[in-house]
Scaffold this motif. Sequence first.
Motif, PDB file in Angstrom:
ATOM      1  N   UNK A 190       0.841  -1.192   0.000  1.00 33.46           N
ATOM      2  CA  UNK A 190       0.000   0.000   0.000  1.00 33.46           C
ATOM      3  C   UNK A 190       0.877   1.243   0.000  1.00 33.46           C
ATOM      4  N   UNK A 191       0.634   2.115  -0.963  1.00 32.44           N
ATOM      5  CA  UNK A 191       1.387   3.365  -1.006  1.00 32.44           C
ATOM      6  C   UNK A 191       0.806   4.350   0.015  1.00 32.44           C
ATOM      7  N   UNK A 192       1.507   5.465   0.149  1.00 31.86           N
ATOM      8  CA  UNK A 192       1.141   6.417   1.194  1.00 31.86           C
ATOM      9  C   UNK A 192      -0.276   6.949   1.016  1.00 31.86           C
ATOM     10  N   UNK A 193      -0.708   7.195  -0.235  1.00 36.83           N
ATOM     11  CA  UNK A 193      -2.066   7.702  -0.455  1.00 36.83           C
ATOM     12  C   UNK A 193      -3.103   6.676  -0.025  1.00 36.83           C
ATOM     13  N   UNK A 194      -2.840   5.403  -0.287  1.00 34.03           N
ATOM     14  CA  UNK A 194      -3.790   4.361   0.106  1.00 34.03           C
ATOM     15  C   UNK A 194      -3.881   4.260   1.628  1.00 34.03           C
ATOM     16  N   UNK A 195      -2.746   4.311   2.312  1.00 35.32           N
ATOM     17  CA  UNK A 195      -2.762   4.254   3.780  1.00 35.32           C
ATOM     18  C   UNK A 195      -3.465   5.481   4.350  1.00 35.32           C
TER      19      UNK A 195
ATOM     20  N   UNK B  10      -7.732   7.178  -7.572  1.00 33.54           N
ATOM     21  CA  UNK B  10      -8.076   5.956  -8.307  1.00 33.54           C
ATOM     22  C   UNK B  10      -7.071   4.852  -8.025  1.00 33.54           C
ATOM     23  N   UNK B  11      -5.786   5.211  -8.008  1.00 33.69           N
ATOM     24  CA  UNK B  11      -4.753   4.207  -7.739  1.00 33.69           C
ATOM     25  C   UNK B  11      -4.837   3.708  -6.297  1.00 33.69           C
ATOM     26  N   UNK B  12      -5.055   4.623  -5.353  1.00 33.55           N
ATOM     27  CA  UNK B  12      -5.140   4.224  -3.944  1.00 33.55           C
ATOM     28  C   UNK B  12      -6.345   3.324  -3.697  1.00 33.55           C
ATOM     29  N   UNK B  13      -7.486   3.688  -4.261  1.00 29.63           N
ATOM     30  CA  UNK B  13      -8.685   2.873  -4.081  1.00 29.63           C
ATOM     31  C   UNK B  13      -8.502   1.489  -4.685  1.00 29.63           C
ATOM     32  N   UNK B  14      -7.852   1.428  -5.847  1.00 31.06           N
ATOM     33  CA  UNK B  14      -7.621   0.130  -6.474  1.00 31.06           C
ATOM     34  C   UNK B  14      -6.717  -0.735  -5.616  1.00 31.06           C
ATOM     35  N   UNK B  15      -5.680  -0.130  -5.007  1.00 28.33           N
ATOM     36  CA  UNK B  15      -4.798  -0.894  -4.122  1.00 28.33           C
ATOM     37  C   UNK B  15      -5.560  -1.430  -2.911  1.00 28.33           C
TER      38      UNK B  15
END
Length: 311
Positions: A26-31, A63-68
């Motif tokens: 998980x990248x920082x935006x996802x966390x 979009x990338x964070x939600x997908x992760x």
Amino acid sequence: MIYRNVISPPRAFTQFSHELIRHPRLRSDAVRLLTWQLSLPRGATENLSRTAERAGIGATAFTRAKRQLMDEGFVHERRVQMAGGRWVTQQLVSSRPLTSDQAAKLLARTPLRTSPDPASPQVAPGRGTPVAGDPAVGAPTPPSADRHPDKDPGEETSYLPPDGGDASAPVAVAEPEEPAAAASPHLDDARALIGALPLLSPALRHIPSGMREELTRLAARWLDAGHTSADVHEHVLRGLPGAGTPVHRPGGLVRYLLRDVPARELPRPAPTGTRLSPRLEGARECLGVTHTHPMLFRPVTDETLCPDCRT
């Protein structure tokens, strides 16, 4: 050397596991998106897109964070048809990864409440319904340092269910309603199309079974637009990375590739005949072997060689 000074907050805090904060995929935006959602007070109706706006996460990063988060099982979505034929997207946010079956059971127990404003998000209370006079945080107190709060941290956690249940209970939030859409007549073909993806490339062998229905609906949109199954397969294969590059989330990659449906280019009709320029009518190609390019000449009778080749 590095030194750390940790001051325990006396109020308005949320407990998270180290595994979540230090998640390797998980990248920082996802966390940030996940921890922000889990820190909201009980009964909050804020959906993921609104949280991203408040957290300063841009559209592409969101979009990338939600997908992760969906690929790792922290976020699940399903579409539910409301009374009157309208559809709503129900979002489930969890502090621990859930399988599709676990998420479906939790969502089934959290019915959506109707809202007087159809454009506002609908919410199913997953953390418990707020009680009148029960603030999200406690009264201001002097800050404390170098020690834990006097009370059990669980008592101060804003999203603890009122019945004493699990503090990591998921939150079910719904996006704004959308008009009802007719079911695609190509769902069976789309399902077979998605089922054949693992046969196209080893990189597609481990698509999660829980994503099959979502990918089926995306593939059905391509078929509805006039594309064939071969068109979809060819498009997916073109989007795969080069040989030797591993695909860690094949389901997420296929979802990304099928998200936008291009207009289908109709094949051009084959020409029924070729009409030469009036200047070339009656000309013939020389059959001699001395020319490096086609040579046209106008025969007098039935000769097949140009004057230069004949001489």
